[in-house]
Design a protein around this motif. Sequence first.
Motif, short mmCIF file in Angstrom:
data_model
loop_
_atom_site.label_atom_id
_atom_site.label_comp_id
_atom_site.label_asym_id
_atom_site.label_seq_id
_atom_site.Cartn_x
_atom_site.Cartn_y
_atom_site.Cartn_z
N VAL A 127 12.94 -3.96 -3.71
CA VAL A 127 13.46 -2.62 -3.93
C VAL A 127 14.87 -2.60 -3.34
N PRO A 128 15.66 -1.55 -3.56
CA PRO A 128 16.98 -1.52 -2.93
C PRO A 128 16.87 -1.58 -1.41
N TRP A 129 17.68 -2.42 -0.80
CA TRP A 129 17.84 -2.48 0.65
C TRP A 129 19.22 -1.90 0.96
N TYR A 130 19.23 -0.75 1.63
CA TYR A 130 20.48 -0.11 2.00
C TYR A 130 20.93 -0.66 3.35
N HIS A 137 0.81 -1.21 0.00
CA HIS A 137 0.00 0.00 0.00
C HIS A 137 0.85 1.27 0.00
N VAL A 138 2.00 1.20 0.65
CA VAL A 138 2.84 2.39 0.77
C VAL A 138 3.74 2.58 -0.46
N LYS A 139 4.21 1.47 -1.01
CA LYS A 139 5.11 1.48 -2.17
C LYS A 139 6.40 2.26 -1.89
N PRO A 140 7.21 1.77 -0.97
CA PRO A 140 8.46 2.45 -0.63
C PRO A 140 9.46 2.38 -1.77
N GLN A 141 10.30 3.41 -1.88
CA GLN A 141 11.36 3.38 -2.89
C GLN A 141 12.52 2.50 -2.45
N PHE A 142 12.71 2.37 -1.14
CA PHE A 142 13.81 1.56 -0.64
C PHE A 142 13.53 1.17 0.79
N VAL A 143 14.38 0.28 1.33
CA VAL A 143 14.31 -0.16 2.71
C VAL A 143 15.69 0.06 3.34
N LEU A 144 15.70 0.57 4.56
CA LEU A 144 16.94 0.65 5.33
C LEU A 144 17.06 -0.60 6.20
N GLY A 145 18.16 -1.34 6.04
CA GLY A 145 18.46 -2.46 6.91
C GLY A 145 19.43 -1.99 7.98
N LEU A 146 18.92 -1.78 9.20
CA LEU A 146 19.64 -1.04 10.23
C LEU A 146 20.61 -1.89 11.05
N GLY A 147 21.19 -2.90 10.45
CA GLY A 147 22.22 -3.67 11.11
C GLY A 147 21.73 -4.89 11.85
N ASP A 148 22.67 -5.72 12.29
CA ASP A 148 22.40 -7.07 12.77
C ASP A 148 21.59 -7.79 11.70
N ASN A 149 22.22 -7.83 10.54
CA ASN A 149 21.57 -8.37 9.35
C ASN A 149 21.53 -9.89 9.35
#
Length: 447
Positions: free
Chosen positions: A163-166, A120-132
């Motif tokens: 989408v890109p996961w940073y 529903h939101v359609k994000p351009q990207f996702v932040l992966g905030l560590g402890d991957n």
Amino acid sequence: VCVCVCVCVSEMITPLSFSCFFFFFAVVAGNLPAVAEDLCKTNLGTQVHTCVSGAEADVQSAIQRDLSRLRRYHTWASLAAVRCSSCLKFLAVGDYGGVDSGPGNFQPIIAKSMSNVAQHVKPQFVLGLGDNLYPSGSEETDYSDIILKWYVPFVKHSKFLQVPWYIMAGNHDYKTPGSTERQIQFTTSAKNLAHGGHWQQPDCFYKRSHSGADGVTADIFVIDSQLWVDGWMYGNKNSRCNRTAQEAWLTEVLENSNAAWKVVAGHLPQYSTGYHESSVDNGTFAHAARALDQLLMDHGVSLYLNGHSHNMEVIQREGIYYVTSGNGCTQYLSSGRDQPVAACKKWDELHLQNATSDGLSDIGDHDGVSDLGDDTYASCISTSDCARNTPHHRQLSKMFDCAGGFAGVTFVNEDVAEVVIYDRYGRASPALVPPRVFQVRNRNQPD
């Protein structure tokens, strides 16, 4: 048999009505066990939120099977994240890289909820905030653990999260020698490219620039916070990463950024009321953390996102919103026990009593033992909606939740951004108590 009737008008839905609605659905649908989800109530005078635990294991098991049927029992209609199709948006989740089936792991729930929200939101990207990658970062030279613990649960089955996961390093990602190097190398590997190339970690620290269809721009500055404070690396420093170079780089790119919005993301929390203490108060590396904070202040940064503490939290200090989103898969369990304890009221009352003292920055201790005893941090874990407003000695902590979740950010325009704290089922309504939707004013714009 229906044992509960709820009447919801527009957005006026309380945590109790959500619980009631869930119970109604569970009984009528037939596929979920007929047990009430945890019921919570809020004392509006003290903002203490107390919960009574239900059959958590049964509920988790059922939700993993049937979450897709429950995706609409929350209300998103009023969120800018849904209403604004031209806005730049992203999701953020930390401490998410585990697939163990033991108690306290809700990665499958988070992954499905993120997919539902992303639809529903359609994000351009996702932040992966560590402890991957739990428990000790990347341990396989063929990257198979990255595929298993990240790609399969989050990306493979959800086109909305493709989408890109940073990605950035967390402390657990440093536990195995060579792990952080492997995670960076995976970015350009044939295996990542064969799976869509969504994992993006080109270096220890880097910048990404985005804009919405409406022209609003944002620069995202990803840092290695362990490198910044020279801690939590277990003797496994990444040879390609340099602490001095990172600070010089961040100073330069912040100064030269022309984006409307500036966002910095790292794993360690600058400010926290959770199990892990605020970095700015850590006796070992407080000086380095405070130097980072000064950079944020001096260069118009409005948002700092982090993981590390396994909770969701929003703290506002001098115009900057510090968002902890470290509740992506793992619960804190009390010492020496297999199951979390249900003592939310005890946690809340002790926290409210102690958190306002002048010298107390948090109730955690970096040695892994809660200052309030081994039961207290785990106390609200077994509840599904144990969130509340909690005082912080520097400024009001806007909300706190340690029952699983992720965050979302929408840049509404050049002046205002919307921060949403979704619970582990993807619920986020402005009417929830405490609120989960926050309006952030841009510090990078002239008054």
